[in-house]
Design a protein around this motif. Structure first.
Motif, PDB file in Angstrom:
ATOM      1  N   GLY A 149     -19.388  -1.204   7.152  1.00 52.95           N
ATOM      2  CA  GLY A 149     -19.741  -0.321   8.262  1.00 52.95           C
ATOM      3  C   GLY A 149     -19.189   1.086   8.119  1.00 52.95           C
ATOM      4  N   ALA A 150     -19.563   1.926   9.098  1.00 53.18           N
ATOM      5  CA  ALA A 150     -19.200   3.341   9.054  1.00 53.18           C
ATOM      6  C   ALA A 150     -17.693   3.566   9.133  1.00 53.18           C
ATOM      7  N   ASN A 151     -16.966   2.651   9.796  1.00 51.26           N
ATOM      8  CA  ASN A 151     -15.510   2.817   9.910  1.00 51.26           C
ATOM      9  C   ASN A 151     -14.751   1.966   8.888  1.00 51.26           C
ATOM     10  N   GLY A 152     -15.427   1.595   7.803  1.00 59.50           N
ATOM     11  CA  GLY A 152     -14.799   0.761   6.779  1.00 59.50           C
ATOM     12  C   GLY A 152     -13.605   1.420   6.117  1.00 59.50           C
ATOM     13  N   TYR A 153     -13.739   2.687   5.785  1.00 59.23           N
ATOM     14  CA  TYR A 153     -12.639   3.417   5.141  1.00 59.23           C
ATOM     15  C   TYR A 153     -11.424   3.453   6.062  1.00 59.23           C
ATOM     16  N   GLU A 154     -11.649   3.703   7.358  1.00 55.25           N
ATOM     17  CA  GLU A 154     -10.546   3.718   8.321  1.00 55.25           C
ATOM     18  C   GLU A 154      -9.883   2.351   8.405  1.00 55.25           C
ATOM     19  N   SER A 155     -10.692   1.299   8.362  1.00 55.31           N
ATOM     20  CA  SER A 155     -10.157  -0.063   8.444  1.00 55.31           C
ATOM     21  C   SER A 155      -9.242  -0.365   7.260  1.00 55.31           C
ATOM     22  N   ILE A 156      -9.666   0.017   6.060  1.00 54.68           N
ATOM     23  CA  ILE A 156      -8.864  -0.215   4.860  1.00 54.68           C
ATOM     24  C   ILE A 156      -7.516   0.499   4.958  1.00 54.68           C
ATOM     25  N   LEU A 157      -7.546   1.731   5.435  1.00 56.09           N
ATOM     26  CA  LEU A 157      -6.300   2.493   5.571  1.00 56.09           C
ATOM     27  C   LEU A 157      -5.383   1.876   6.618  1.00 56.09           C
ATOM     28  N   ARG A 158      -5.963   1.325   7.699  1.00 58.48           N
ATOM     29  CA  ARG A 158      -5.143   0.679   8.735  1.00 58.48           C
ATOM     30  C   ARG A 158      -4.458  -0.565   8.187  1.00 58.48           C
ATOM     31  N   VAL A 159      -5.182  -1.353   7.392  1.00 57.99           N
ATOM     32  CA  VAL A 159      -4.592  -2.553   6.797  1.00 57.99           C
ATOM     33  C   VAL A 159      -3.422  -2.164   5.896  1.00 57.99           C
ATOM     34  N   GLN A 160      -3.629  -1.185   5.044  1.00 59.59           N
ATOM     35  CA  GLN A 160      -2.563  -0.741   4.151  1.00 59.59           C
ATOM     36  C   GLN A 160      -1.361  -0.231   4.937  1.00 59.59           C
ATOM     37  N   GLN A 161      -1.619   0.558   5.969  1.00 61.10           N
ATOM     38  CA  GLN A 161      -0.530   1.102   6.778  1.00 61.10           C
ATOM     39  C   GLN A 161       0.252  -0.010   7.462  1.00 61.10           C
ATOM     40  N   TYR A 162      -0.464  -1.019   7.962  1.00 58.43           N
ATOM     41  CA  TYR A 162       0.212  -2.125   8.643  1.00 58.43           C
ATOM     42  C   TYR A 162       1.114  -2.884   7.679  1.00 58.43           C
ATOM     43  N   ILE A 163       0.611  -3.160   6.470  1.00 56.24           N
ATOM     44  CA  ILE A 163       1.417  -3.863   5.465  1.00 56.24           C
ATOM     45  C   ILE A 163       2.639  -3.028   5.089  1.00 56.24           C
ATOM     46  N   ASP A 164       2.443  -1.727   4.928  1.00 52.32           N
ATOM     47  CA  ASP A 164       3.551  -0.850   4.528  1.00 52.32           C
ATOM     48  C   ASP A 164       4.620  -0.750   5.611  1.00 52.32           C
ATOM     49  N   ILE A 165       4.193  -0.680   6.873  1.00 49.94           N
ATOM     50  CA  ILE A 165       5.144  -0.523   7.979  1.00 49.94           C
ATOM     51  C   ILE A 165       6.101  -1.707   8.070  1.00 49.94           C
ATOM     52  N   LEU A 166       5.625  -2.892   7.697  1.00 50.71           N
ATOM     53  CA  LEU A 166       6.485  -4.076   7.758  1.00 50.71           C
ATOM     54  C   LEU A 166       7.674  -3.961   6.798  1.00 50.71           C
ATOM     55  N   GLY A 167       7.517  -3.151   5.770  1.00 57.69           N
ATOM     56  CA  GLY A 167       8.647  -2.848   4.899  1.00 57.69           C
ATOM     57  C   GLY A 167       9.073  -3.948   3.951  1.00 57.69           C
ATOM     58  N   ASN A 168       8.204  -4.924   3.688  1.00 59.16           N
ATOM     59  CA  ASN A 168       8.541  -5.977   2.736  1.00 59.16           C
ATOM     60  C   ASN A 168       8.196  -5.486   1.329  1.00 59.16           C
ATOM     61  N   LYS A 169       9.203  -5.260   0.503  1.00 53.20           N
ATOM     62  CA  LYS A 169       8.978  -4.700  -0.831  1.00 53.20           C
ATOM     63  C   LYS A 169       8.153  -5.609  -1.722  1.00 53.20           C
ATOM     64  N   ASN A 170       8.041  -6.884  -1.368  1.00 53.07           N
ATOM     65  CA  ASN A 170       7.297  -7.836  -2.191  1.00 53.07           C
ATOM     66  C   ASN A 170       5.823  -7.945  -1.798  1.00 53.07           C
ATOM     67  N   VAL A 171       5.417  -7.288  -0.721  1.00 58.15           N
ATOM     68  CA  VAL A 171       4.041  -7.396  -0.234  1.00 58.15           C
ATOM     69  C   VAL A 171       3.366  -6.036  -0.354  1.00 58.15           C
ATOM     70  N   LYS A 172       2.283  -5.970  -1.134  1.00 60.64           N
ATOM     71  CA  LYS A 172       1.596  -4.707  -1.368  1.00 60.64           C
ATOM     72  C   LYS A 172       0.083  -4.915  -1.351  1.00 60.64           C
ATOM     73  N   MET A 173      -0.626  -3.833  -1.043  1.00 61.49           N
ATOM     74  CA  MET A 173      -2.081  -3.837  -1.125  1.00 61.49           C
ATOM     75  C   MET A 173      -2.503  -2.935  -2.283  1.00 61.49           C
ATOM     76  N   PHE A 174      -3.356  -3.460  -3.144  1.00 64.84           N
ATOM     77  CA  PHE A 174      -3.903  -2.703  -4.272  1.00 64.84           C
ATOM     78  C   PHE A 174      -5.409  -2.948  -4.371  1.00 64.84           C
ATOM     79  N   PRO A 175      -6.174  -1.919  -4.772  1.00 63.88           N
ATOM     80  CA  PRO A 175      -5.798  -0.522  -4.926  1.00 63.88           C
ATOM     81  C   PRO A 175      -5.417   0.101  -3.584  1.00 63.88           C
ATOM     82  N   ARG A 176      -4.769   1.254  -3.634  1.00 63.23           N
ATOM     83  CA  ARG A 176      -4.282   1.892  -2.425  1.00 63.23           C
ATOM     84  C   ARG A 176      -5.199   3.033  -1.976  1.00 63.23           C
ATOM     85  N   ASP A 177      -5.101   3.352  -0.689  1.00 59.29           N
ATOM     86  CA  ASP A 177      -5.778   4.520  -0.106  1.00 59.29           C
ATOM     87  C   ASP A 177      -7.299   4.460  -0.215  1.00 59.29           C
TER      88      ASP A 177
END
Length: 263
Positions: free
Chosen positions: A116-144
């Protein structure tokens, strides 16, 4: 010679020998696809099964192969559906508890808001949510929202390369020529991928992304006899209303023309 596997929703372990003891295991690679929908009890059966059966330690890696959120990605946190929508993501993120296990997320089409049209925004929100949790072992790739490929080291003999295959198919807003992505075009992606394979020629390369290269299901144009005769069972498993001949219209049309998600 380059050795590589293409990963699309499997569950396996890599052993130095299947007959050796547990401490002889080089790496355990757990691959989970389409974990984005929970049961009414708030669980995902595959994630729960992995928790019970797999030893989580520094030799274990979990890779989520996309469609980690159904069906339209992660909404804005101001919306009332936000907590319900992100619940599957929480179950995936915390699969290993406090163990020193690496957990990686690869996007799928539903994570891109089902194209959908807000797909790019959704991907960035998922990445931001994972990053905010601060678990160094959990990452999303590719980024951004970039296409990748991204490379991570499993051990001295195994390399994991991840790519966002939905980026290739997404027709709405996405990072392109004007972005800060390391690769910005399909040609650049393939060149970078070739370089990574060459650099890891002596290793086992695991190549992970959401869309399979071959499918014996609807995305590959294959439909069962049940789907031809009882087409309504795709909407409800109990709707066994026979519709011979007419029921084949959709499977045949889908097999010939397909959708943007089909092979």
């Amino acid at each position: 010679m380059i050795k590589y596997f293409v990963l699309s929703g499997l569950l396996f372990s890599l052993y130095s020998s299947p007959l050796f003891a547990q401490d002889s295991i080089q790496a355990t690679i757990v691959l989970i696809g389409d974990a984005g929908k929970l049961t009414p009890e708030g669980r995902h059966p595959v994630v729960e099964a992995v928790k019970k059966r797999i030893p989580f330690n520094d030799k274990t890696t979990v890779v989520y192969l996309g469609d980690n959120l159904y069906k339209t990605g992660l909404p804005d946190e101001a919306l009332p559906t936000y907590d319900i929508a992100k619940a599957p993501l929480d179950s995936q993120i915390h699969i290993a508890g406090k163990a020193d296990t690496k957990v990686y997320f690869v996007p799928g089409n539903h994570d891109w808001a089902n194209g959908g049209a807000n797909g790019y925004e959704s991907i960035l929100r998922v990445q931001q949510y994972i990053d905010i949790l601060g678990n160094k072992n959990v990452k999303m790739f590719p980024r951004d929202g970039c296409p990748g490929p991204d490379e991570v080291k499993i051990n001295d003999d195994i390399t994991l390369i991840m790519m966002d295959s939905q980026w290739w198919l997404h027709e709405k807003d996405k990072p392109g020529a004007e972005s800060d992505c390391p690769t910005k075009t399909p040609a650049e992606v393939l060149t970078q991928l070739g370089d990574m394979l060459a650099q890891n020629a002596s290793k086992l390369v695991l190549f992970a992304f959401h869309h399979p290269l071959k499918s014996y299901g609807p995305h590959g144009g294959y439909f069962t006899l049940r789907q031809h005769i009882f087409p309504f069972t795709d909407m409800n498993k109990s709707w066994y209303f026979p519709l011979p001949v007419l029921g084949s219209v959709y499977p045949l049309t889908r097999a010939i023309f397909g959708t943007e998600q089909d092979l």
